[in-house]
Design a protein around this motif. Structure first.
Motif, mmCIF file in Angstrom:
data_model
loop_
_atom_site.group_PDB
_atom_site.id
_atom_site.type_symbol
_atom_site.label_atom_id
_atom_site.label_comp_id
_atom_site.label_asym_id
_atom_site.label_seq_id
_atom_site.Cartn_x
_atom_site.Cartn_y
_atom_site.Cartn_z
ATOM 1 N N GLU A 196 0.836 -1.184 0.000
ATOM 2 C CA GLU A 196 0.000 0.000 0.000
ATOM 3 C C GLU A 196 0.876 1.242 0.000
ATOM 4 O O GLU A 196 1.903 1.301 0.684
ATOM 5 N N THR A 205 1.042 5.010 1.142
ATOM 6 C CA THR A 205 0.334 5.813 2.145
ATOM 7 C C THR A 205 0.650 7.305 2.025
ATOM 8 O O THR A 205 -0.237 8.106 1.742
ATOM 9 N N ASN A 206 1.896 7.688 2.233
ATOM 10 C CA ASN A 206 2.266 9.100 2.206
ATOM 11 C C ASN A 206 2.713 9.532 0.819
ATOM 12 O O ASN A 206 3.296 8.744 0.070
#
Length: 271
Positions: free
Chosen positions: A89, A91-92
């Motif tokens: 995944e 995320t940032n």
């Protein structure tokens, strides 16, 4: 980073569109919402290229979002493609704003957040490009879809930013008129590297206009090199015309289009 290292780095970023490289540690993501393309570049903790996805888009005009739903849909799609490739995944992310569009920062953040990102850094585009170039004193010229932007740097800091209309859209309009084709067909001609030698004389006047914009701001200043980036600089031979018109050494990496998104990613604070 000297120009040879920039060349090698950008070559690997370009390769990461089709090849996924192994990553060391956490992932750093750069989201570039451009006038002609939306790009996401993924680097690892050591700023080595991991993966990249891009899609042509007309959801922004000169860095300002004019189709929020369309922009959000594209960013979500690119993010999903990258997560599928990486098996992880994302995320940032970091984002960057063109000069003069700071008032649209919230909208850019909303798009990133709507796609599932946490925005960890917001930069200006010239500083993002200089994360790759690492220029101490000089000028970066970013020729995008709608505008030509300049960033003057002194001791590694951006001290002056200018942005004026004239970019890739203007080249396409000239091609459309010259060849009597649609704008979309002109875009395809512009992006066909095998036709660059043929179309450069047609586009020379527009490139000279870009050079005149550069001259307006660099004339009389102690600048020995112009560093190019932005999608329009992919036009083969553009650097030679700019160098001739300005009288200043002009350089570009093999993939100037990806310089800014890669620099944005460098500034991401990974989760």
């Amino acid at each position: 980073m000297d120009i040879r290292h920039v060349e090698e780095f950008m070559r690997r970023v370009a390769e990461s569109e089709t090849k996924t490289f192994p990553a060391k540690g956490k992932l750093k993501v750069g989201l570039d919402l451009g006038t002609a393309y939306i790009v996401i570049v993924v680097l690892d903790e050591e700023n080595q290229p991991v993966a990249c996805e891009k899609q042509a888009a007309s959801v922004l005009r000169d860095g300002v979002v004019v189709d929020y739903t369309g922009a959000l849909s594209i960013v979500r799609s690119l993010k999903e493609k990258l997560e599928k490739r990486l098996g992880r995944e994302l995320t940032n992310c970091a984002i960057a704003m063109p000069a003069g569009t700071e008032s649209s920062t919230k909208t850019h953040c909303y798009i990133a957040e709507g796609a599932g990102f946490e925005v960890s850094a917001v930069l200006d585009e010239p500083s993002s490009a200089n994360a790759v170039y690492e220029i101490q004193d000089g000028v970066i010229v970013d020729v995008g879809g709608g505008t030509t932007g300049l960033a003057m740097l002194k001791e590694g800091k951006v001290v002056q930013v200018e942005d004026e209309p004239t970019g890739g859209t203007h080249l396409s309009l000239v091609l459309a008129g010259n060849y009597h084709v649609s704008f979309a067909e002109a875009e395809a001609i512009k992006q066909d590297y095998s036709r660059h030698k043929e179309i450069l004389p047609v586009l020379k006047a527009v490139v000279e206009k870009i050079a005149s914009i550069i001259n307006r701001y660099v004339s009389g200043k102690d600048i020995d090199t112009i560093y190019l980036c932005g999608g329009t600089c992919c036009l083969t031979g553009i650097e030679a015309i700019i160098e001739k018109e300005t009288g200043i050494r002009t350089v570009k990496p093999e993939n100037p289009f990806l310089v800014t998104p890669a620099g944005i990613a460098m500034n991401c604070q990974p989760a």
